[in-house]
Design an enzyme around this catalytic site. Structure first.
Site, PDB file in Angstrom:
ATOM      1  N   CYS A   1       1.429  22.277 -20.206  1.00 56.41           N
ATOM      2  CA  CYS A   1       0.380  22.312 -20.783  1.00 56.41           C
ATOM      3  C   CYS A   1      -0.027  22.862 -20.389  1.00 56.41           C
ATOM      4  O   CYS A   1      -1.348  23.417 -20.268  1.00 56.41           O
ATOM      5  CB  CYS A   1      -0.542  21.202 -21.428  1.00 56.41           C
ATOM      6  SG  CYS A   1      -1.279  20.144 -20.119  1.00 56.41           S
TER       7      CYS A   1
ATOM      8  N   THR B   1       0.172  -2.972   8.867  1.00 54.63           N
ATOM      9  CA  THR B   1      -0.367  -2.081   8.251  1.00 54.63           C
ATOM     10  C   THR B   1      -1.588  -2.241   9.355  1.00 54.63           C
ATOM     11  O   THR B   1      -2.164  -3.348  10.151  1.00 54.63           O
ATOM     12  CB  THR B   1      -1.306  -2.677   6.821  1.00 54.63           C
ATOM     13  OG1 THR B   1      -2.645  -2.009   6.818  1.00 54.63           O
ATOM     14  CG2 THR B   1      -1.276  -4.223   6.855  1.00 54.63           C
ATOM     15  N   SER B   2      -2.600  -1.234   9.779  1.00 53.87           N
ATOM     16  CA  SER B   2      -3.821  -1.478  10.651  1.00 53.87           C
ATOM     17  C   SER B   2      -4.794  -2.082  10.147  1.00 53.87           C
ATOM     18  O   SER B   2      -5.226  -1.853  10.749  1.00 53.87           O
ATOM     19  CB  SER B   2      -3.909   0.393  10.635  1.00 53.87           C
ATOM     20  OG  SER B   2      -4.532   0.927   9.771  1.00 53.87           O
TER      21      SER B   2
ATOM     22  N   GLN C   1       0.529  -1.153   0.480  1.00 54.32           N
ATOM     23  CA  GLN C   1      -0.200   0.292  -0.080  1.00 54.32           C
ATOM     24  C   GLN C   1       1.225   1.198   0.165  1.00 54.32           C
ATOM     25  O   GLN C   1       0.423   2.700  -0.061  1.00 54.32           O
ATOM     26  CB  GLN C   1      -1.203  -0.226   0.902  1.00 54.32           C
ATOM     27  CG  GLN C   1      -1.933  -1.131   1.654  1.00 54.32           C
ATOM     28  CD  GLN C   1      -2.580  -1.377   3.136  1.00 54.32           C
ATOM     29  OE1 GLN C   1      -3.391  -0.562   3.022  1.00 54.32           O
ATOM     30  NE2 GLN C   1      -1.727  -2.044   3.748  1.00 54.32           N
TER      31      GLN C   1
ATOM     32  N   HIS D   1      -1.639   1.277  -3.757  1.00 52.96           N
ATOM     33  CA  HIS D   1      -1.638   2.987  -4.272  1.00 52.96           C
ATOM     34  C   HIS D   1      -1.222   3.622  -4.736  1.00 52.96           C
ATOM     35  O   HIS D   1      -0.438   4.458  -4.752  1.00 52.96           O
ATOM     36  CB  HIS D   1      -1.459   3.382  -2.327  1.00 52.96           C
ATOM     37  CG  HIS D   1      -2.431   2.337  -1.838  1.00 52.96           C
ATOM     38  ND1 HIS D   1      -3.055   2.509  -0.404  1.00 52.96           N
ATOM     39  CD2 HIS D   1      -4.172   2.202  -1.726  1.00 52.96           C
ATOM     40  CE1 HIS D   1      -4.055   1.673  -0.168  1.00 52.96           C
ATOM     41  NE2 HIS D   1      -4.693   1.410  -1.458  1.00 52.96           N
TER      42      HIS D   1
ATOM     43  N   ASN E   1       2.961  -6.751  13.066  1.00 55.27           N
ATOM     44  CA  ASN E   1       2.841  -5.486  13.749  1.00 55.27           C
ATOM     45  C   ASN E   1       2.794  -4.979  15.163  1.00 55.27           C
ATOM     46  O   ASN E   1       2.400  -6.239  15.749  1.00 55.27           O
ATOM     47  CB  ASN E   1       1.369  -5.111  13.634  1.00 55.27           C
ATOM     48  CG  ASN E   1       1.046  -3.427  13.150  1.00 55.27           C
ATOM     49  OD1 ASN E   1       1.138  -2.417  14.716  1.00 55.27           O
ATOM     50  ND2 ASN E   1       0.377  -3.498  12.367  1.00 55.27           N
TER      51      ASN E   1
HETATM   52  P1  NAD Z   1      -1.468   2.977   8.519  1.00 55.65           P
HETATM   53  O1  NAD Z   1      -0.912   3.757   8.976  1.00 55.65           O
HETATM   54  O2  NAD Z   1      -3.046   3.012   9.149  1.00 55.65           O
HETATM   55  O3  NAD Z   1      -0.949   1.531   9.722  1.00 55.65           O
HETATM   56  C1  NAD Z   1       0.573   1.369   9.827  1.00 55.65           C
HETATM   57  C2  NAD Z   1       0.643   0.282  10.670  1.00 55.65           C
HETATM   58  O4  NAD Z   1       1.761  -0.449  11.210  1.00 55.65           O
HETATM   59  C3  NAD Z   1      -0.144   0.483  12.604  1.00 55.65           C
HETATM   60  O5  NAD Z   1      -0.833  -0.396  12.556  1.00 55.65           O
HETATM   61  C4  NAD Z   1       1.336   0.965  13.135  1.00 55.65           C
HETATM   62  O6  NAD Z   1       0.808  -0.168  14.086  1.00 55.65           O
HETATM   63  C5  NAD Z   1       2.219  -0.445  12.593  1.00 55.65           C
HETATM   64  N1  NAD Z   1       3.337   0.065  12.669  1.00 55.65           N
HETATM   65  C6  NAD Z   1       4.181   1.118  13.611  1.00 55.65           C
HETATM   66  N2  NAD Z   1       5.661   0.693  14.055  1.00 55.65           N
HETATM   67  C7  NAD Z   1       5.461  -0.521  13.131  1.00 55.65           C
HETATM   68  C8  NAD Z   1       6.976  -1.148  12.578  1.00 55.65           C
HETATM   69  N3  NAD Z   1       8.029  -0.641  13.276  1.00 55.65           N
HETATM   70  N4  NAD Z   1       6.636  -2.653  12.002  1.00 55.65           N
HETATM   71  C9  NAD Z   1       5.362  -2.904  11.757  1.00 55.65           C
HETATM   72  N5  NAD Z   1       4.294  -2.324  11.471  1.00 55.65           N
HETATM   73  C10 NAD Z   1       4.391  -0.872  12.639  1.00 55.65           C
HETATM   74  O7  NAD Z   1      -0.389   2.995   7.634  1.00 55.65           O
HETATM   75  P2  NAD Z   1      -1.303   1.757   6.650  1.00 55.65           P
HETATM   76  O8  NAD Z   1      -2.564   0.460   7.272  1.00 55.65           O
HETATM   77  O9  NAD Z   1      -0.085   1.730   5.169  1.00 55.65           O
HETATM   78  O10 NAD Z   1      -2.901   2.687   5.535  1.00 55.65           O
HETATM   79  C11 NAD Z   1      -2.646   3.946   5.366  1.00 55.65           C
HETATM   80  C12 NAD Z   1      -2.873   4.566   3.782  1.00 55.65           C
HETATM   81  O11 NAD Z   1      -2.100   5.114   3.589  1.00 55.65           O
HETATM   82  C13 NAD Z   1      -1.674   3.304   2.829  1.00 55.65           C
HETATM   83  O12 NAD Z   1      -2.075   3.469   1.923  1.00 55.65           O
HETATM   84  C14 NAD Z   1      -0.107   3.791   3.628  1.00 55.65           C
HETATM   85  O13 NAD Z   1       0.166   3.227   2.927  1.00 55.65           O
HETATM   86  C15 NAD Z   1      -0.486   5.070   3.284  1.00 55.65           C
HETATM   87  N6  NAD Z   1       0.829   5.986   3.546  1.00 55.65           N
HETATM   88  C16 NAD Z   1       1.969   4.988   3.001  1.00 55.65           C
HETATM   89  C17 NAD Z   1       3.671   5.685   3.352  1.00 55.65           C
HETATM   90  C18 NAD Z   1       4.888   5.205   2.528  1.00 55.65           C
HETATM   91  O14 NAD Z   1       4.423   5.126   1.251  1.00 55.65           O
HETATM   92  N7  NAD Z   1       5.809   5.177   3.663  1.00 55.65           N
HETATM   93  C19 NAD Z   1       3.051   5.813   4.053  1.00 55.65           C
HETATM   94  C20 NAD Z   1       2.298   6.802   5.759  1.00 55.65           C
HETATM   95  C21 NAD Z   1       0.895   6.287   4.505  1.00 55.65           C
HETATM   96 ZN    ZN Z   2       0.376  18.701 -19.309  1.00 50.04          ZN
END
Ligand code: NAD
Ligand code: ZN
Length: 259
Positions: free
Chosen positions: A155, A193-194, A106, A124, A218
């Site tokens: 453009c 991921t949450s 994601q 995403h 997680n």
């Molecule tokens: P989320 O922010 O909802 O959840 C993040 C999860 O990661 C939480 O449950 C937390 O407890 C856990 N976490 C924290 N530290 C950790 C670690 N060291 N190891 C393992 N887990 C850990 O993220 P989501 O569920 O991915 O959803 C949010 C959306 O926003 C997604 O599309 C996400 O990819 C995007 N987003 C992406 C980035 C990125 O590209 N790095 C950053 C922020 C948000």
């Molecule tokens: Zn353009």
């Protein structure tokens, strides 16, 4: 949970990966936290300043692109500085050992590819690509001028990172590939991921109902804990995945070493 317990769980997961024909990892923002990019939930930093639900919606972007680009520019800076951490590297190693067939992420940070994962489905989109909403062309990073926000194409069209904002559909090919894999895998690792952002959050449910072993990694319990997950390793992604990759290597090299 004691580290011996985590080691034991890691060995059980390694066994499942070695027995599986197809295994996939579904990753979220948590896997990149140790690379310095804050997740939306559970923390801090960038998201104290910007409410992601507000700033990451397509309505807000189209409504006030300059304002949303203010946040995107800061996120872009963090992503540019970030390097893969041992969790990304462990997944790449599992792929090269033939024990992981795909990463569905994601995340928009490109860190899996940088770590060497080859089969990566960006559910995403990617923050490393930009697109002009006027003429539809891909815009290179080098063309991006931040002196005036929002950045615009030659453009005159508005430039948008090629990421899926809340309110936008998942790229069709990514959605189909990820769903097919969720149906056919025997193991799904759900990392950092949450599991509340749909439709990505449906993938573990699909896998589970098709008979796969679901492994959650997680530090915090999630919506999957105790319901969908067969194993929950409540530690950081680097620690868990490094142990799992080591245990897989031990099993695969085991015969030669008489283990
Ligand atoms: P989320 O922010 O909802 O959840 C993040 C999860 O990661 C939480 O449950 C937390 O407890 C856990 N976490 C924290 N530290 C950790 C670690 N060291 N190891 C393992 N887990 C850990 O993220 P989501 O569920 O991915 O959803 C949010 C959306 O926003 C997604 O599309 C996400 O990819 C995007 N987003 C992406 C980035 C990125 O590209 N790095 C950053 C922020 C948000
Ligand atoms: Zn353009």
């Amino acid at each position: 949970m004691s580290s011996t317990n985590i080691e034991r769980q890691a060995r059980t997961v390694a066994q499942a990966l070695c027995d599986a024909q197809q295994a996939v990892a579904l990753t979220g923002a948590g896997i990149s936290v140790e690379s310095g990019i804050p997740a939306f939930r559970g923390a801090q930093g960038l998201w104290d300043k910007y409410d992601p639900m507000e700033f990451a919606s397509i309505e807000s972007f189209l409504d006030n692109p300059a304002r949303v680009w203010g946040m995107l520019r800061e996120l872009d800076e963090l992503v540019r500085q970030a390097r893969p951490n041992p969790a990304h590297q462990a997944l790449a190693r599992l792929e090269s050992l033939g024990r992981l067939q795909m990463v569905v992420t994601q995340n928009i940070d490109g860190l899996h590819q940088e770590a060497g994962s080859r089969r990566v489905v960006e559910f995403h989109g990617s923050g490393r690509r930009l697109r002009c909403l006027g003429c539809g062309r891909l815009v290179s990073r080098a063309e991006l001028m931040f002196d005036e926000l929002p950045p615009r194409c030659g453009c005159g069209g508005l430039i948008k990172p090629d990421v899926v904002f809340f309110g936008e559909p998942i790229p069709e090919r990514a959605a189909m590939t990820a769903m097919a894999m969720a149906h056919s895998c025997q193991v799904m690792l759900v990392v950092g991921t949450s599991a509340v952002v749909a439709p990505a959050s449906h993938l573990p449910l699909l896998a589970k109902s098709a008979g796969a072993v679901v492994v959650e990694i997680n530090p915090e319990p999630t919506a999957l804990t105790g319901r969908i997950s067969d194993h929950a390793l409540h530690v950081g992604a680097s620690e868990a995945l490094t142990l799992i990759a080591q245990a897989v290597e031990e099993r695969l090299g085991g015969a030669g070493e008489g283990r």
